[in-house]
Scaffold this motif. Structure first.
Motif, PDB file in Angstrom:
ATOM      1  N   ASP A  69      -2.908  -5.352  -3.131  1.00 32.30           N
ATOM      2  CA  ASP A  69      -3.320  -5.852  -1.819  1.00 32.30           C
ATOM      3  C   ASP A  69      -3.479  -4.698  -0.838  1.00 32.30           C
ATOM      4  O   ASP A  69      -3.655  -3.541  -1.265  1.00 32.30           O
ATOM      5  CB  ASP A  69      -2.322  -6.894  -1.304  1.00 32.30           C
ATOM      6  CG  ASP A  69      -0.884  -6.368  -1.283  1.00 32.30           C
ATOM      7  OD1 ASP A  69      -0.698  -5.129  -1.197  1.00 32.30           O
ATOM      8  OD2 ASP A  69       0.054  -7.174  -1.360  1.00 32.30           O
ATOM      9  N   ASP A  70      -3.417  -4.997   0.466  1.00 31.86           N
ATOM     10  CA  ASP A  70      -3.711  -3.976   1.461  1.00 31.86           C
ATOM     11  C   ASP A  70      -2.580  -2.973   1.665  1.00 31.86           C
ATOM     12  O   ASP A  70      -2.648  -2.141   2.572  1.00 31.86           O
ATOM     13  CB  ASP A  70      -4.102  -4.612   2.797  1.00 31.86           C
ATOM     14  CG  ASP A  70      -3.011  -5.486   3.392  1.00 31.86           C
ATOM     15  OD1 ASP A  70      -1.898  -5.527   2.826  1.00 31.86           O
ATOM     16  OD2 ASP A  70      -3.281  -6.117   4.425  1.00 31.86           O
ATOM     17  N   ALA A  77      -7.870  -1.299  -3.677  1.00 32.70           N
ATOM     18  CA  ALA A  77      -7.730  -2.757  -3.651  1.00 32.70           C
ATOM     19  C   ALA A  77      -9.031  -3.440  -4.047  1.00 32.70           C
ATOM     20  O   ALA A  77      -9.033  -4.414  -4.813  1.00 32.70           O
ATOM     21  CB  ALA A  77      -7.293  -3.209  -2.257  1.00 32.70           C
TER      22      ALA A  77
END
Length: 240
Positions: A69-70, A77
């Motif tokens: 994820d971020d 990502a």
């Protein structure tokens, strides 16, 4: 087949010494084993803490792609989000994609981040570069990098059953002397080209400089995709 799930580095080294075969997420090896026969022992790192880290600057090899994820840079990502189908991303791992796959969708992203690899040998844990990991097919524990100022990733549409789709990854990082450099990696077929150029003078000069590198030897359609990608990236505000 005995599946071993080590919970420490020393246990993983013991498994290696006894001939256990690393399987990653098993998305790539299973079909081959069904055809050619299963090994006596296999090893998954899914219970090994060092291989399951997701944090700024660090990504474990046993992390499945849909968990990315971020917390990691955009280029990495987005690369993970484009691998296969949702079902594949729920089982495929970072290590399996980078070391066990011929497509290596994450490799261009890792290259523009200048990622280093922590690998596991039977008698030590050490850091090395991605070229050595791929050449010697080391058992990857994790990737490490310094976050870029900005980054992006693009996978062009591909034809079913056709060659691998073109991938362009790019990142801006601060180099020696405090000047910014543009790092670009392109997967063209099964080959990956990578290079870097200065970019403080803007996209036109950066693209002209990039044309004089190995990336400038791409065929016109691929080079056009690189130019477009770089132009869009360098037009962004400089941030993560």
């Amino acid at each position: 087949m005995l599946l071993r799930l080590p919970e420490s580095v020393s246990e993983a080294q013991e498994c290696m010494a006894e001939g256990a075969v690393p399987i990653g997420g098993a998305t790539l090896v299973w079909a081959g084993w069904q055809q050619d026969g299963f090994p006596a022992q296999a090893m998954s790192l899914r219970n090994l803490p060092e291989a399951n880290v997701i944090a700024r600057g660090t990504l474990g090899s046993a992390v499945v792609l849909n968990r990315i994820d971020d917390r990691v840079p955009e280029v990495l990502a987005h690369a993970a989000a484009t691998v296969g189908t949702g079902a594949v991303r729920r089982t495929a791992t970072v290590g399996g994609n980078l070391v066990g796959s011929t497509l290596r969708c994450l490799l261009p992203a890792a290259l523009v981040l200048d990622a280093r690899a922590t690998v596991l040998d039977q008698d030590r844990v050490y850091e090395t570069d991605l070229a050595e990991v791929l050449a010697k097919r080391h058992l990857l524990l994790s990737l490490h990098w310094r976050d870029p100022l900005t980054s992006s990733y693009r996978k062009l549409p591909g034809e079913a059953g056709g060659p691998p789709p073109l991938v362009v990854a790019a990142a801006v990082r601060t180099g020696d002397g405090g000047r910014n450099r543009l790092h670009v990696a392109v997967r063209d077929g099964y080959d990956v080209l990578t290079d870097s150029v200065g970019c403080d003078a803007g996209s036109d000069e950066a693209i002209d400089s990039l044309a004089d590198t190995s990336i400038g030897t791409l065929e016109p359609a691929a080079w056009g995709a690189v130019r477009e990608h770089v132009t869009h990236l360098l037009a962004r505000p400089v941030s993560r």
